[in-house]
Motif scaffolding. Sequence first.
Motif, PDB file in Angstrom:
ATOM      1  N   VAL A  11       0.849  -1.205   0.000  1.00 36.96           N
ATOM      2  CA  VAL A  11       0.000   0.000   0.000  1.00 36.96           C
ATOM      3  C   VAL A  11       0.879   1.247   0.000  1.00 36.96           C
ATOM      4  N   LYS A  12       1.928   1.243   0.817  1.00 38.47           N
ATOM      5  CA  LYS A  12       2.844   2.394   0.892  1.00 38.47           C
ATOM      6  C   LYS A  12       3.585   2.593  -0.431  1.00 38.47           C
ATOM      7  N   LYS A  13       3.988   1.499  -1.062  1.00 36.29           N
ATOM      8  CA  LYS A  13       4.665   1.601  -2.361  1.00 36.29           C
ATOM      9  C   LYS A  13       3.787   2.339  -3.348  1.00 36.29           C
ATOM     10  N   TRP A  14       2.519   1.950  -3.427  1.00 36.56           N
ATOM     11  CA  TRP A  14       1.614   2.566  -4.396  1.00 36.56           C
ATOM     12  C   TRP A  14       1.274   4.001  -4.010  1.00 36.56           C
ATOM     13  N   GLN A  15       1.284   4.313  -2.720  1.00 34.91           N
ATOM     14  CA  GLN A  15       1.058   5.701  -2.314  1.00 34.91           C
ATOM     15  C   GLN A  15       2.202   6.583  -2.814  1.00 34.91           C
ATOM     16  N   LYS A  16       3.416   6.096  -2.725  1.00 34.88           N
ATOM     17  CA  LYS A  16       4.561   6.853  -3.237  1.00 34.88           C
ATOM     18  C   LYS A  16       4.433   7.089  -4.742  1.00 34.88           C
ATOM     19  N   ILE A  17       3.954   6.082  -5.453  1.00 33.61           N
ATOM     20  CA  ILE A  17       3.759   6.231  -6.898  1.00 33.61           C
ATOM     21  C   ILE A  17       2.678   7.280  -7.165  1.00 33.61           C
ATOM     22  N   ILE A  18       1.572   7.203  -6.446  1.00 30.35           N
ATOM     23  CA  ILE A  18       0.473   8.166  -6.604  1.00 30.35           C
ATOM     24  C   ILE A  18       0.952   9.580  -6.278  1.00 30.35           C
ATOM     25  N   ASP A  19       1.780   9.709  -5.239  1.00 27.71           N
ATOM     26  CA  ASP A  19       2.306  11.020  -4.822  1.00 27.71           C
ATOM     27  C   ASP A  19       3.425  11.523  -5.726  1.00 27.71           C
ATOM     28  N   LYS A  20       3.758  10.747  -6.742  1.00 23.75           N
ATOM     29  CA  LYS A  20       4.834  11.079  -7.693  1.00 23.75           C
ATOM     30  C   LYS A  20       6.196  11.180  -7.006  1.00 23.75           C
ATOM     31  N   LYS A  21       6.378  10.343  -5.987  1.00 22.81           N
ATOM     32  CA  LYS A  21       7.645  10.289  -5.265  1.00 22.81           C
ATOM     33  C   LYS A  21       8.336   8.945  -5.474  1.00 22.81           C
ATOM     34  N   HIS A  71       3.211   5.050 -22.668  1.00 24.70           N
ATOM     35  CA  HIS A  71       4.388   5.831 -22.275  1.00 24.70           C
ATOM     36  C   HIS A  71       5.708   5.192 -22.700  1.00 24.70           C
ATOM     37  N   ASP A  72       5.791   3.884 -22.708  1.00 27.52           N
ATOM     38  CA  ASP A  72       6.978   3.163 -23.160  1.00 27.52           C
ATOM     39  C   ASP A  72       8.279   3.766 -22.630  1.00 27.52           C
ATOM     40  N   LYS A  73       8.291   4.034 -21.326  1.00 26.16           N
ATOM     41  CA  LYS A  73       9.479   4.586 -20.677  1.00 26.16           C
ATOM     42  C   LYS A  73      10.067   3.545 -19.731  1.00 26.16           C
ATOM     43  N   MET A  74      11.313   3.740 -19.410  1.00 23.00           N
ATOM     44  CA  MET A  74      11.986   2.813 -18.511  1.00 23.00           C
ATOM     45  C   MET A  74      11.319   2.798 -17.136  1.00 23.00           C
ATOM     46  N   PHE A  75      10.960   3.974 -16.629  1.00 22.34           N
ATOM     47  CA  PHE A  75      10.355   4.071 -15.305  1.00 22.34           C
ATOM     48  C   PHE A  75       8.842   4.081 -15.427  1.00 22.34           C
ATOM     49  N   LYS A  76       8.209   3.190 -14.700  1.00 20.48           N
ATOM     50  CA  LYS A  76       6.758   3.115 -14.686  1.00 20.48           C
ATOM     51  C   LYS A  76       6.276   3.969 -13.518  1.00 20.48           C
ATOM     52  N   LYS A  77       5.698   5.118 -13.860  1.00 18.72           N
ATOM     53  CA  LYS A  77       5.209   6.022 -12.823  1.00 18.72           C
ATOM     54  C   LYS A  77       4.035   6.817 -13.376  1.00 18.72           C
ATOM     55  N   VAL A  78       3.535   7.755 -12.590  1.00 17.61           N
ATOM     56  CA  VAL A  78       2.383   8.551 -13.002  1.00 17.61           C
ATOM     57  C   VAL A  78       2.841   9.627 -13.981  1.00 17.61           C
ATOM     58  N   TYR A  79       2.382   9.469 -15.223  1.00 11.51           N
ATOM     59  CA  TYR A  79       2.668  10.433 -16.284  1.00 11.51           C
ATOM     60  C   TYR A  79       1.420  11.193 -16.715  1.00 11.51           C
ATOM     61  N   CYS A  80       0.234  10.617 -16.462  1.00 10.74           N
ATOM     62  CA  CYS A  80      -1.004  11.204 -16.952  1.00 10.74           C
ATOM     63  C   CYS A  80      -2.139  10.848 -15.984  1.00 10.74           C
ATOM     64  N   PRO A  81      -3.308  11.445 -16.159  1.00 12.29           N
ATOM     65  CA  PRO A  81      -4.440  11.116 -15.274  1.00 12.29           C
ATOM     66  C   PRO A  81      -4.815   9.627 -15.278  1.00 12.29           C
ATOM     67  N   GLU A  82      -4.687   8.969 -16.425  1.00  9.02           N
ATOM     68  CA  GLU A  82      -5.003   7.539 -16.478  1.00  9.02           C
ATOM     69  C   GLU A  82      -4.004   6.744 -15.637  1.00  9.02           C
ATOM     70  N   CYS A  83      -2.749   7.129 -15.662  1.00 10.99           N
ATOM     71  CA  CYS A  83      -1.743   6.472 -14.816  1.00 10.99           C
ATOM     72  C   CYS A  83      -2.145   6.582 -13.343  1.00 10.99           C
ATOM     73  N   GLU A  84      -2.557   7.781 -12.944  1.00 16.04           N
ATOM     74  CA  GLU A  84      -2.940   7.987 -11.542  1.00 16.04           C
ATOM     75  C   GLU A  84      -4.138   7.115 -11.175  1.00 16.04           C
ATOM     76  N   LYS A  85      -5.127   7.045 -12.051  1.00 14.37           N
ATOM     77  CA  LYS A  85      -6.307   6.209 -11.800  1.00 14.37           C
ATOM     78  C   LYS A  85      -5.900   4.746 -11.652  1.00 14.37           C
ATOM     79  N   LEU A  86      -5.052   4.272 -12.549  1.00 14.56           N
ATOM     80  CA  LEU A  86      -4.625   2.873 -12.505  1.00 14.56           C
ATOM     81  C   LEU A  86      -3.776   2.586 -11.267  1.00 14.56           C
TER      82      LEU A  86
END
Length: 114
Positions: A11-21, A71-86
């Motif tokens: 849960v904490k891992k995904w919170q960091k992703i959502i927070d763009k950290k 996005h096809d980037k090396m790092f999988k993170k929040v790049y757009c609103p759909e990323c944040e939703k997912l």
Amino acid sequence: MNKIKIMEAAVKKWQKIIDKKGSDGGVLDCPPCRIYYFTVCIGCPIAQYTGKKFCKGSPYIPWFRHQLERHDKMFKKVYCPECEKLARDMQNFMIEIRDHLIEKEDQKERTKEC
């Protein structure tokens, strides 16, 4: 290993992703995968909950697919609103599994008391 704590870490891992950290490193930084991936998901709380291995049946597959296709980037993170939703979908699923494990633990304790 306490599966509730493992899921709390997820849960904490995904919170960091959502927070763009943070970003998603897949099996390299997934708390359950660190323990269960090399045993082909045997004992993994996610696999036990879904009945499927390698996060099939979880929101991870749509997240991963979106990351590759959009996005096809090396790092999988929040790049757009759909990323944040997912990412939120994935975090909510981790919370659901954690809460399920807590409920099972509580039931076990109540059974012992009777």
